[in-house]
Design an enzyme around this catalytic site. Structure first.
Site, PDB file in Angstrom:
ATOM      1  N   GLN A  70      -1.359   8.878   2.385  1.00  0.00           N
ATOM      2  CA  GLN A  70      -1.111   8.679   0.958  1.00  0.00           C
ATOM      3  C   GLN A  70       0.127   9.473   0.538  1.00  0.00           C
ATOM      4  O   GLN A  70       0.626   9.301  -0.571  1.00  0.00           O
ATOM      5  CB  GLN A  70      -2.303   9.143   0.128  1.00  0.00           C
ATOM      6  CG  GLN A  70      -3.607   8.427   0.418  1.00  0.00           C
ATOM      7  CD  GLN A  70      -4.759   9.077  -0.317  1.00  0.00           C
ATOM      8  OE1 GLN A  70      -5.075   8.749  -1.459  1.00  0.00           O
ATOM      9  NE2 GLN A  70      -5.389  10.048   0.326  1.00  0.00           N
ATOM     10  N   ASN A  71       0.574  10.347   1.423  1.00  0.00           N
ATOM     11  CA  ASN A  71       1.676  11.249   1.087  1.00  0.00           C
ATOM     12  C   ASN A  71       3.007  10.529   1.168  1.00  0.00           C
ATOM     13  O   ASN A  71       3.170   9.579   1.940  1.00  0.00           O
ATOM     14  CB  ASN A  71       1.688  12.461   2.033  1.00  0.00           C
ATOM     15  CG  ASN A  71       0.400  13.263   1.949  1.00  0.00           C
ATOM     16  OD1 ASN A  71      -0.315  13.186   0.956  1.00  0.00           O
ATOM     17  ND2 ASN A  71       0.079  14.008   2.996  1.00  0.00           N
TER      18      ASN A  71
ATOM     19  N   HIS B 293       1.447   4.731  -0.033  1.00  0.00           N
ATOM     20  CA  HIS B 293       1.904   4.952  -1.414  1.00  0.00           C
ATOM     21  C   HIS B 293       3.418   5.097  -1.511  1.00  0.00           C
ATOM     22  O   HIS B 293       3.914   5.587  -2.519  1.00  0.00           O
ATOM     23  CB  HIS B 293       1.223   6.189  -2.005  1.00  0.00           C
ATOM     24  CG  HIS B 293      -0.235   5.981  -2.267  1.00  0.00           C
ATOM     25  ND1 HIS B 293      -1.107   7.022  -2.489  1.00  0.00           N
ATOM     26  CD2 HIS B 293      -0.990   4.860  -2.337  1.00  0.00           C
ATOM     27  CE1 HIS B 293      -2.336   6.552  -2.691  1.00  0.00           C
ATOM     28  NE2 HIS B 293      -2.285   5.233  -2.592  1.00  0.00           N
TER      29      HIS B 293
ATOM     30  N   GLY C  85      -7.588  16.201   4.031  1.00  0.00           N
ATOM     31  CA  GLY C  85      -6.822  16.736   2.900  1.00  0.00           C
ATOM     32  C   GLY C  85      -6.656  15.793   1.736  1.00  0.00           C
ATOM     33  O   GLY C  85      -5.575  15.697   1.151  1.00  0.00           O
TER      34      GLY C  85
ATOM     35  N   SER D  97      -8.688  14.295  -1.953  1.00  0.00           N
ATOM     36  CA  SER D  97      -9.781  14.555  -2.901  1.00  0.00           C
ATOM     37  C   SER D  97     -10.684  13.345  -3.071  1.00  0.00           C
ATOM     38  O   SER D  97     -11.729  13.436  -3.725  1.00  0.00           O
ATOM     39  CB  SER D  97      -9.187  14.932  -4.269  1.00  0.00           C
ATOM     40  OG  SER D  97      -8.399  13.852  -4.774  1.00  0.00           O
TER      41      SER D  97
HETATM   42  C1  BV8 Z   1      -4.436  -0.362  -6.987  1.00  0.00           C
HETATM   43  C2  BV8 Z   1       2.274   8.020  -5.753  1.00  0.00           C
HETATM   44  C3  BV8 Z   1      -4.958  -2.686  -7.016  1.00  0.00           C
HETATM   45  C4  BV8 Z   1       3.028   8.845  -4.774  1.00  0.00           C
HETATM   46  C5  BV8 Z   1      -0.060   7.875  -6.257  1.00  0.00           C
HETATM   47  C6  BV8 Z   1     -11.323   2.923 -11.773  1.00  0.00           C
HETATM   48  C7  BV8 Z   1     -12.066   3.009 -10.624  1.00  0.00           C
HETATM   49  C8  BV8 Z   1     -11.491   2.826  -9.386  1.00  0.00           C
HETATM   50  C9  BV8 Z   1     -10.136   2.589  -9.265  1.00  0.00           C
HETATM   51  C10 BV8 Z   1      -9.399   2.532 -10.409  1.00  0.00           C
HETATM   52  C11 BV8 Z   1      -9.975   2.695 -11.658  1.00  0.00           C
HETATM   53  N1  BV8 Z   1      -8.988   2.571 -12.592  1.00  0.00           N
HETATM   54  C12 BV8 Z   1      -7.806   2.345 -11.942  1.00  0.00           C
HETATM   55  C13 BV8 Z   1      -8.053   2.306 -10.632  1.00  0.00           C
HETATM   56  C14 BV8 Z   1      -7.101   2.068  -9.561  1.00  0.00           C
HETATM   57  C15 BV8 Z   1      -6.211   3.296  -9.362  1.00  0.00           C
HETATM   58  C16 BV8 Z   1      -7.018   4.550  -9.170  1.00  0.00           C
HETATM   59  O1  BV8 Z   1      -7.572   4.782  -8.117  1.00  0.00           O
HETATM   60  N2  BV8 Z   1      -7.079   5.374 -10.242  1.00  0.00           N
HETATM   61  C17 BV8 Z   1      -7.831   6.610 -10.145  1.00  0.00           C
HETATM   62  C18 BV8 Z   1      -7.115   7.709 -10.938  1.00  0.00           C
HETATM   63  C19 BV8 Z   1      -9.239   6.360 -10.658  1.00  0.00           C
HETATM   64  N3  BV8 Z   1      -5.482   3.010  -8.147  1.00  0.00           N
HETATM   65  C20 BV8 Z   1      -4.338   2.332  -8.202  1.00  0.00           C
HETATM   66  O2  BV8 Z   1      -3.801   1.977  -9.225  1.00  0.00           O
HETATM   67  C21 BV8 Z   1      -3.749   1.946  -6.859  1.00  0.00           C
HETATM   68  N4  BV8 Z   1      -3.447   0.541  -6.886  1.00  0.00           N
HETATM   69  O3  BV8 Z   1      -5.613  -0.069  -7.109  1.00  0.00           O
HETATM   70  O4  BV8 Z   1      -3.958  -1.659  -6.966  1.00  0.00           O
HETATM   71  C22 BV8 Z   1      -5.131  -3.250  -5.662  1.00  0.00           C
HETATM   72  C23 BV8 Z   1      -5.545  -2.436  -4.595  1.00  0.00           C
HETATM   73  C24 BV8 Z   1      -5.713  -2.995  -3.352  1.00  0.00           C
HETATM   74  C25 BV8 Z   1      -5.461  -4.342  -3.149  1.00  0.00           C
HETATM   75  C26 BV8 Z   1      -5.041  -5.150  -4.213  1.00  0.00           C
HETATM   76  C27 BV8 Z   1      -4.888  -4.602  -5.472  1.00  0.00           C
HETATM   77  C28 BV8 Z   1      -2.447   2.694  -6.604  1.00  0.00           C
HETATM   78  C29 BV8 Z   1      -2.753   4.140  -6.359  1.00  0.00           C
HETATM   79  C30 BV8 Z   1      -1.477   4.875  -5.926  1.00  0.00           C
HETATM   80  C31 BV8 Z   1      -1.025   5.787  -7.027  1.00  0.00           C
HETATM   81  N5  BV8 Z   1       0.064   6.616  -6.539  1.00  0.00           N
HETATM   82  N6  BV8 Z   1       0.999   8.629  -6.001  1.00  0.00           N
HETATM   83  C32 BV8 Z   1       3.292  10.213  -5.285  1.00  0.00           C
HETATM   84  O5  BV8 Z   1       3.756  10.358  -6.432  1.00  0.00           O
HETATM   85  O6  BV8 Z   1       3.029  11.141  -4.511  1.00  0.00           O
HETATM   86  S1  BV8 Z   1      -1.571   8.593  -6.230  1.00  0.00           S
HETATM   87  C33 BV8 Z   1      -1.509  10.218  -5.790  1.00  0.00           C
HETATM   88  O7  BV8 Z   1      -2.880  10.610  -5.585  1.00  0.00           O
HETATM   89  C34 BV8 Z   1      -0.819  10.492  -4.470  1.00  0.00           C
HETATM   90  O8  BV8 Z   1      -0.385   9.347  -3.779  1.00  0.00           O
HETATM   91  C35 BV8 Z   1      -1.919  11.148  -3.654  1.00  0.00           C
HETATM   92  O9  BV8 Z   1      -1.740  10.915  -2.340  1.00  0.00           O
HETATM   93  C36 BV8 Z   1      -3.105  10.486  -4.205  1.00  0.00           C
HETATM   94  C37 BV8 Z   1      -4.414  11.094  -3.849  1.00  0.00           C
HETATM   95  O10 BV8 Z   1      -4.325  12.488  -4.069  1.00  0.00           O
HETATM   96  P1  BV8 Z   1      -4.641  13.440  -2.819  1.00  0.00           P
HETATM   97  O11 BV8 Z   1      -3.658  13.153  -1.732  1.00  0.00           O
HETATM   98  O12 BV8 Z   1      -6.078  13.323  -2.462  1.00  0.00           O
HETATM   99  O13 BV8 Z   1      -4.295  14.848  -3.413  1.00  0.00           O
HETATM  100  P2  BV8 Z   1      -5.226  15.734  -4.365  1.00  0.00           P
HETATM  101  O14 BV8 Z   1      -4.382  16.827  -4.919  1.00  0.00           O
HETATM  102  O15 BV8 Z   1      -5.994  14.850  -5.298  1.00  0.00           O
HETATM  103  O16 BV8 Z   1      -6.298  16.366  -3.355  1.00  0.00           O
HETATM  104  C38 BV8 Z   1      -5.870  17.235  -2.331  1.00  0.00           C
HETATM  105  C39 BV8 Z   1      -7.086  17.572  -1.499  1.00  0.00           C
HETATM  106  O17 BV8 Z   1      -6.663  18.401  -0.422  1.00  0.00           O
HETATM  107  C40 BV8 Z   1      -8.132  18.347  -2.263  1.00  0.00           C
HETATM  108  O18 BV8 Z   1      -9.409  17.809  -1.979  1.00  0.00           O
HETATM  109  C41 BV8 Z   1      -8.015  19.770  -1.724  1.00  0.00           C
HETATM  110  O19 BV8 Z   1      -9.254  20.429  -1.667  1.00  0.00           O
HETATM  111  C42 BV8 Z   1      -7.507  19.516  -0.331  1.00  0.00           C
HETATM  112  N7  BV8 Z   1      -6.714  20.620   0.212  1.00  0.00           N
HETATM  113  C43 BV8 Z   1      -5.871  21.447  -0.453  1.00  0.00           C
HETATM  114  N8  BV8 Z   1      -5.335  22.321   0.436  1.00  0.00           N
HETATM  115  C44 BV8 Z   1      -5.817  21.998   1.655  1.00  0.00           C
HETATM  116  C45 BV8 Z   1      -6.702  20.916   1.519  1.00  0.00           C
HETATM  117  N9  BV8 Z   1      -7.366  20.387   2.561  1.00  0.00           N
HETATM  118  C46 BV8 Z   1      -7.148  20.933   3.784  1.00  0.00           C
HETATM  119  N10 BV8 Z   1      -6.318  21.972   3.994  1.00  0.00           N
HETATM  120  C47 BV8 Z   1      -5.643  22.527   2.962  1.00  0.00           C
HETATM  121  N11 BV8 Z   1      -4.841  23.577   3.189  1.00  0.00           N
END
Ligand code: BV8
Length: 234
Positions: free
Chosen positions: A91-92, A109, A176, A178
């Site tokens: 996703q990165n 992404h 890594g 959420s």
């Molecule tokens: C889509 C761009 C249709 C790049 C990003 C209601 C319910 C369900 C879904 C939806 C809904 N309403 C809307 C939706 C769809 C929506 C969505 O999911 N919304 C969410 C907010 C509810 N999704 C979309 O719109 C997607 N498109 O659905 O299209 C479709 C799909 C399929 C087929 C046909 C049609 C598009 C989503 C993409 C959005 N773009 N970013 C950028 O700017 O970087 S999202 C963004 O969040 C990043 O890409 C990132 O990768 C992604 C997820 O975040 P994480 O990577 O998990 O990062 P986070 O900080 O959240 O968590 C980090 C984790 O690491 C934590 O758990 C932490 O504990 C852990 N951690 C920290 N340090 C460490 C560690 N783990 C290990 N070691 C460490 N040291």
């Protein structure tokens, strides 16, 4: 662990955290002062294009200041040595998996180091700032370049490739992330549906931990090399 041939690995911002790149939903949930849901949308790009381009320019520039960590290197080694099918779905949008040497991977992404022309839809490698340089070198459209990033509401890249790999996977590993963003957060359920074993490696339980056969808690730079060594040993 029964015979494992085909592996799908999903990574999120947490695998790059120990390299120094901010995660999205860490303490405070703000990232570079923004909620990712507010800036990572087509509406934000239409409403305030300079803000969105500057946000990604800053993140692209940060890539030159960080290095892959042991988690990226362990996955690249596994990719090079694993005899079965293997796909890293990240996703990165950073390039740390590639810089560690990973080959069998894709960015669902998008990528910081790619530009997309909204007029002719060409994709171009892009290393520097986009602000002030957004005229398309291919079709000439003024200001038409945008970050080649999948915003909320846009369809992630190569979903057909991902779906096929999940259907064939014997093991699905999530590292890594959420579990807050779909469709990536649903991959574990798809993999389970097709009979894969599922493992989560994360600093804390994710929103989807209960879907996994096993969930290991700790930093990726320790958990991932340990898991790769265990897999190679088995
Ligand atoms: C889509 C761009 C249709 C790049 C990003 C209601 C319910 C369900 C879904 C939806 C809904 N309403 C809307 C939706 C769809 C929506 C969505 O999911 N919304 C969410 C907010 C509810 N999704 C979309 O719109 C997607 N498109 O659905 O299209 C479709 C799909 C399929 C087929 C046909 C049609 C598009 C989503 C993409 C959005 N773009 N970013 C950028 O700017 O970087 S999202 C963004 O969040 C990043 O890409 C990132 O990768 C992604 C997820 O975040 P994480 O990577 O998990 O990062 P986070 O900080 O959240 O968590 C980090 C984790 O690491 C934590 O758990 C932490 O504990 C852990 N951690 C920290 N340090 C460490 C560690 N783990 C290990 N070691 C460490 N040291």
């Amino acid at each position: 662990m029964s015979a494992i041939q085909n592996i799908v690995i999903l990574t999120g911002a947490g695998i790059s955290a120990e390299s120094g790149l901010a995660t999205f939903r860490g303490p405070g949930g703000l990232w570079e002062g923004h909620r990712v849901e507010d800036i990572c949308t087509p509406e934000a790009l239409a409403r305030d294009r300079p803000l969105v381009l500057e946000f990604y320019d800053a993140r692209r520039a940060a890539l030159t200041t960080v290095e892959p960590n042991p988690a990226h290197h362990a996955l690249a080694r596994l990719d090079a040595e694993w005899p079965g099918e293997l796909l890293i779905v990240t996703q990165n949008v950073d390039d740390l998996h590639e810089r560690a040497g990973a080959k069998r991977m894709l960015h669902m992404h998008g990528e910081l180091q790619s530009a997309l022309c909204e007029a002719c839809e060409v994709r171009l490698p892009w290393a520097g700032p986009m602000i002030g340089h957004a005229d398309c070198p291919s079709c000439g459209a003024k200001g038409a370049l945008r970050p080649d990033i999948v915003f909320f509401g846009e369809i992630p890249y190569q979903m057909d490739v991902i779906d096929r790999a999940l259907a064939r996977a014997d093991l699905f590993v999530s590292i890594g992330t959420s579990g807050a963003v779909y469709p990536a957060a649903g991959f574990v359920q798809t993999a389970r549906h097709y009979g894969a074993q599922t493992l989560e490696l994360n600093l804390e339980p994710s929103a989807g931990s209960f879907h996994f056969d096993e969930s290991r808690i700790g930093p990726a730079s320790r958990l991932v090399p340990e898991w790769v060594a265990e897999l190679n040993g088995s």
